[in-house]
Design a protein around this motif. Structure first.
Motif, mmCIF file in Angstrom:
data_model
loop_
_atom_site.group_PDB
_atom_site.id
_atom_site.type_symbol
_atom_site.label_atom_id
_atom_site.label_comp_id
_atom_site.label_asym_id
_atom_site.label_seq_id
_atom_site.Cartn_x
_atom_site.Cartn_y
_atom_site.Cartn_z
ATOM 1 N N VAL A 2 1.243 -0.914 -0.018
ATOM 2 C CA VAL A 2 -0.043 -0.325 0.029
ATOM 3 C C VAL A 2 0.737 1.437 0.295
ATOM 4 C CG1 VAL A 2 -1.815 1.035 1.260
ATOM 5 C CG2 VAL A 2 -1.938 -0.958 1.439
ATOM 6 N N TRP A 3 0.442 2.286 -0.752
ATOM 7 C CA TRP A 3 1.337 2.860 -1.297
ATOM 8 C C TRP A 3 0.490 4.577 0.256
ATOM 9 C CZ3 TRP A 3 6.075 4.668 -3.573
ATOM 10 C CH2 TRP A 3 6.149 3.331 -4.692
ATOM 11 N N THR A 4 1.701 5.528 0.575
ATOM 12 C CA THR A 4 0.675 5.935 1.597
ATOM 13 C C THR A 4 1.944 7.309 2.029
ATOM 14 O OG1 THR A 4 2.302 5.422 3.467
ATOM 15 C CG2 THR A 4 0.080 4.400 3.379
ATOM 16 N N VAL A 5 0.734 8.467 2.371
ATOM 17 C CA VAL A 5 2.138 9.938 2.294
ATOM 18 C C VAL A 5 1.985 9.940 3.738
ATOM 19 C CG1 VAL A 5 0.987 12.182 1.823
ATOM 20 C CG2 VAL A 5 -0.279 10.603 0.685
ATOM 21 N N LYS A 6 3.466 10.481 3.465
ATOM 22 C CA LYS A 6 4.232 10.358 4.761
ATOM 23 C C LYS A 6 4.270 11.140 5.041
ATOM 24 C CE LYS A 6 8.899 10.879 6.489
ATOM 25 N NZ LYS A 6 10.740 10.892 6.707
ATOM 26 N N GLU A 7 3.686 12.478 4.932
ATOM 27 C CA GLU A 7 2.881 13.974 5.431
ATOM 28 C C GLU A 7 1.338 14.142 5.497
ATOM 29 O OE1 GLU A 7 6.568 14.465 2.254
ATOM 30 O OE2 GLU A 7 5.170 13.395 2.674
ATOM 31 N N LYS A 8 1.359 13.085 5.325
ATOM 32 C CA LYS A 8 -0.549 13.333 5.270
ATOM 33 C C LYS A 8 -0.411 12.060 6.598
ATOM 34 C CE LYS A 8 -1.658 17.174 4.566
ATOM 35 N NZ LYS A 8 -2.490 18.439 5.809
ATOM 36 N N HIS A 9 0.246 12.061 8.106
ATOM 37 C CA HIS A 9 -0.099 11.070 8.570
ATOM 38 C C HIS A 9 -0.182 8.998 8.311
ATOM 39 C CE1 HIS A 9 -0.379 15.071 10.480
ATOM 40 N NE2 HIS A 9 -1.851 14.642 10.162
ATOM 41 N N GLY A 10 0.358 8.840 7.247
ATOM 42 C CA GLY A 10 0.879 7.862 6.832
ATOM 43 C C GLY A 10 -1.020 6.673 6.304
ATOM 44 N N LEU A 11 -1.772 8.276 5.617
ATOM 45 C CA LEU A 11 -2.845 7.980 4.709
ATOM 46 C C LEU A 11 -3.035 7.432 3.842
ATOM 47 C CD1 LEU A 11 -4.754 11.225 5.813
ATOM 48 C CD2 LEU A 11 -5.249 8.934 6.499
ATOM 49 N N PRO A 12 -4.003 6.346 2.630
ATOM 50 C CA PRO A 12 -3.462 6.170 1.778
ATOM 51 C C PRO A 12 -2.868 7.197 0.869
ATOM 52 C CG PRO A 12 -5.126 5.189 3.073
ATOM 53 C CD PRO A 12 -4.938 5.927 3.889
ATOM 54 N N ALA A 13 -2.119 6.936 -0.300
ATOM 55 C CA ALA A 13 -1.884 7.384 -1.308
ATOM 56 C C ALA A 13 -3.808 7.924 -2.310
ATOM 57 C CB ALA A 13 -0.931 7.758 -2.442
ATOM 58 N N ASP A 14 -4.106 9.060 -2.721
ATOM 59 C CA ASP A 14 -4.270 8.910 -4.322
ATOM 60 C C ASP A 14 -3.969 7.878 -5.428
ATOM 61 O OD1 ASP A 14 -6.532 9.062 -5.831
ATOM 62 O OD2 ASP A 14 -7.055 10.949 -5.408
ATOM 63 N N LEU A 15 -3.949 6.527 -5.598
ATOM 64 C CA LEU A 15 -3.933 6.524 -6.855
ATOM 65 C C LEU A 15 -4.023 6.293 -8.027
ATOM 66 C CD1 LEU A 15 -4.505 2.224 -5.114
ATOM 67 C CD2 LEU A 15 -1.781 4.363 -5.299
ATOM 68 N N GLU A 16 -5.789 6.742 -8.318
ATOM 69 C CA GLU A 16 -6.359 6.600 -9.732
ATOM 70 C C GLU A 16 -5.919 8.139 -10.050
ATOM 71 O OE1 GLU A 16 -11.213 7.313 -11.830
ATOM 72 O OE2 GLU A 16 -10.134 7.053 -9.148
ATOM 73 N N ASN A 17 -5.969 9.545 -9.151
ATOM 74 C CA ASN A 17 -5.536 11.008 -9.709
ATOM 75 C C ASN A 17 -4.311 11.446 -9.427
ATOM 76 O OD1 ASN A 17 -8.621 11.379 -10.055
ATOM 77 N ND2 ASN A 17 -8.785 10.983 -8.057
ATOM 78 N N ARG A 18 -3.635 10.922 -8.984
ATOM 79 C CA ARG A 18 -2.320 10.868 -8.390
ATOM 80 C C ARG A 18 -1.307 9.704 -8.567
ATOM 81 N NH1 ARG A 18 -2.575 16.111 -9.003
ATOM 82 N NH2 ARG A 18 -3.831 17.006 -7.151
ATOM 83 N N LEU A 19 -1.114 8.711 -8.719
ATOM 84 C CA LEU A 19 -0.240 7.954 -7.909
ATOM 85 C C LEU A 19 0.238 7.116 -9.544
ATOM 86 C CD1 LEU A 19 2.316 6.590 -6.564
ATOM 87 C CD2 LEU A 19 1.210 4.528 -6.491
ATOM 88 N N VAL A 20 -0.764 6.665 -10.034
ATOM 89 C CA VAL A 20 -0.960 6.149 -11.441
ATOM 90 C C VAL A 20 -0.513 6.708 -12.396
ATOM 91 C CG1 VAL A 20 -2.780 4.666 -13.093
ATOM 92 C CG2 VAL A 20 -2.596 4.362 -10.856
ATOM 93 N N PRO A 21 -1.054 8.506 -12.378
ATOM 94 C CA PRO A 21 -0.800 8.876 -13.765
ATOM 95 C C PRO A 21 0.706 9.363 -13.687
ATOM 96 C CG PRO A 21 -3.311 9.367 -13.200
ATOM 97 C CD PRO A 21 -2.808 8.763 -11.988
ATOM 98 N N LEU A 22 1.125 9.837 -13.156
ATOM 99 C CA LEU A 22 2.568 9.627 -11.928
ATOM 100 C C LEU A 22 3.312 8.239 -13.398
ATOM 101 C CD1 LEU A 22 5.373 11.838 -11.769
ATOM 102 C CD2 LEU A 22 4.932 10.443 -9.098
ATOM 103 N N PHE A 23 2.967 7.035 -12.599
ATOM 104 C CA PHE A 23 4.377 6.460 -12.902
ATOM 105 C C PHE A 23 4.235 6.349 -14.779
ATOM 106 C CE2 PHE A 23 6.107 4.096 -8.882
ATOM 107 C CZ PHE A 23 6.265 5.527 -8.990
ATOM 108 N N ARG A 24 2.536 6.576 -14.986
ATOM 109 C CA ARG A 24 2.422 5.988 -16.466
ATOM 110 C C ARG A 24 3.449 7.121 -17.384
ATOM 111 N NH1 ARG A 24 -3.987 5.090 -16.478
ATOM 112 N NH2 ARG A 24 -3.645 3.085 -15.960
ATOM 113 N N ALA A 25 3.074 8.248 -17.488
ATOM 114 C CA ALA A 25 3.945 9.411 -17.708
ATOM 115 C C ALA A 25 5.613 9.150 -17.874
ATOM 116 C CB ALA A 25 3.670 10.669 -16.794
ATOM 117 N N LEU A 26 6.105 8.375 -16.746
ATOM 118 C CA LEU A 26 7.491 7.993 -16.487
ATOM 119 C C LEU A 26 7.823 6.989 -17.027
ATOM 120 C CD1 LEU A 26 7.291 8.611 -12.717
ATOM 121 C CD2 LEU A 26 9.090 10.234 -14.185
#
Length: 349
Positions: A69-93
């Motif tokens: 599970v991907w989590t956001v360190k600065e937001k208290h270990g809450l789950p990352a937004d896969l659909e709108n942030r993580l997946v688009p970034l990795f696809r672009a890279l």
């Protein structure tokens, strides 16, 4: 044709052939030097990345746990937004390619606005660092530097067109609960001044009675509970607000129950709205809302306070708004058929 003209014609053909050959060699060289901007192995093995925006100083670190599970360190270990942030970034890279050196001139590099930094960390601790700037003149993609420890400081042409968001608030998954509106069976409101329960007769049917229209509007809001921001557990403003809470329980046709607890903090300035806090608890212990609420306190969108009455009295006003009457100090009115009450002209009694 005269010999002089023949000679000039031959020279022109030769020059054209030479230019064509040189262009072909340049294209071949470009094709040969084109490589993946970030190797697939680096992306597949990434266990953390940090995005830093130099002009604002904002930075976010997203980490992949042992559970995947991907989590956001600065937001208290809450789950990352896969659909709108993580997946688009990795696809672009994954799609981005390195088209070779753009410049090694320090003065030209300064003009590329290399302000967005991306640091990828693999499971073995190996780090890949990239810094992105403005789009190159040919419109291919962002200019970038790649820290490889070998070539020194060089800016390269890339086809990277992704968006690097460095604000942590935009990286955590804001949805605590969502379901289809037709799945809602009943609503129970617990206010400081009273409790009310309303139920639908069957799935697919609206709420009945004079409250029906208001309840349907509220249901549209309640079936997706989304936070605007998150703060640490123990936050003093949240603790003070939740000393006077009210709650809404959603019961679904499958038997699941979701409890939304709300509280307000008064506005601190003339141009600010009261802050609405929210906690979400699900009857299924494994539901993500329970884990998220255990990690942080959530701030609801400000418009939610306008949609959800904080007292039974407010709810009754929404169901049966007071009749509109003449404004205080207004003159007499006449009831004209087809028009209803009409104010009398000034001076007429």
């Amino acid at each position: 044709m005269r010999p002089t003209k023949l000679l000039l014609f031959a020279l022109a053909l030769g020059a054209a052939a030479l230019v064509s050959l040189q262009l072909r060699r340049t294209d071949d060289a470009t094709a040969e030097t084109k490589t993946a901007l970030v190797p697939t192995a680096v992306l597949d093995g990434a266990r953390a990345f940090t995005i830093t925006l130099k002009p604002t100083g904002k930075a976010v670190t997203v980490e992949k746990g042992a559970d995947g599970v991907w989590t956001v360190k600065e937001k208290h270990g809450l789950p990352a937004d896969l659909e709108n942030r993580l997946v688009p970034l990795f696809r672009a890279l994954q799609k981005a390619e390195n088209f070779g050196v753009l410049t090694a001139n320090p003065k030209r590099i300064e003009k590329l606005n290399l302000d967005s930094a991306l640091r990828l960390t693999a499971a073995d601790g190996k780090v890949t660092e990239l810094t992105f700037g403005k789009t190159t003149d040919d419109g291919l993609g962002a200019a970038a530097t790649v820290a490889d420890g070998q070539s020194g400081t060089q800016a390269v042409r890339t086809s990277f067109t992704g968006f690097l968001e460095a604000d942590p608030v935009n990286w955590f998954d804001p949805v605590l609960f969502t379901a289809k509106g037709e799945e809602l069976r009943a609503l129970t409101f617990t206010w400081p001044d009273g409790t009310q329960t309303f139920a639908r007769a069957e799935k697919g049917k609206p709420f009945a009675g004079k409250e029906g229209a208001v309840l349907e509007e509220m249901s549209n809001v309640l079936m997706t509970l989304r936070a605007n921001d998150a703060v640490a557990k123990g936050d003093k403003d949240a603790a003070a607000a939740f000393a006077k809470p009210w709650s809404i329980q959603l019961e679904l046709f499958d038997g699941a129950k979701v409890t939304l607890t709300l509280a307000k903090t008064a506005a601190t300035g003339p141009n600010e709205s009261p802050k609405l806090w929210m906690r979400v608890a699900h009857s299924d212990p494994k539901h993500k809302a329970n884990g998220m609420t255990a990690k942080a306190e959530f701030i609801a969108p400000p418009w939610l306070a306008e949609q959800l009455p904080a007292t039974l009295a407010d709810f009754r006003k929404a169901v049966e708004p007071p009749p509109a009457g003449p404004a205080p100090g207004a003159g007499p009115t006449f009831n004209i058929p087809g028009l209803g009450p009409v104010s009398a002209p000034p001076g007429l009694k």
